[in-house]
Design a protein around this motif. Sequence first.
Motif: not given
Length: 84
Positions: A54-73
């Motif tokens: 379960l711990r490994r599964f939940l860790q895989k579900q976390k997605t790192p924040k990427m610069k592409d995820d930032q809202p556009e100006t």
Amino acid sequence: MDKIDKIIKEIDKTKAQIVSAQKKLKNLEQQKTQEENLQIIQAVRAIKMTPDELRRFLQKQKTPKMKDDQPETPAHDESEETNV
């Protein structure tokens, strides 16, 4: 003074009702949290994974924040350029 005494009594009554309502609200919020926790536990148990799985599964579900995820100006507003 009779009218003032009446108003004071009404204020005290209203304050008592507010205190009672706040206690009720706090109790309801605790019940809600407890029910949410029970639902989470039931869902986790239904998965039938070991704690490590379960711990490994939940860790895989976390997605790192990427610069592409930032809202556009926002696009440059042309109305600001009308300085005549």
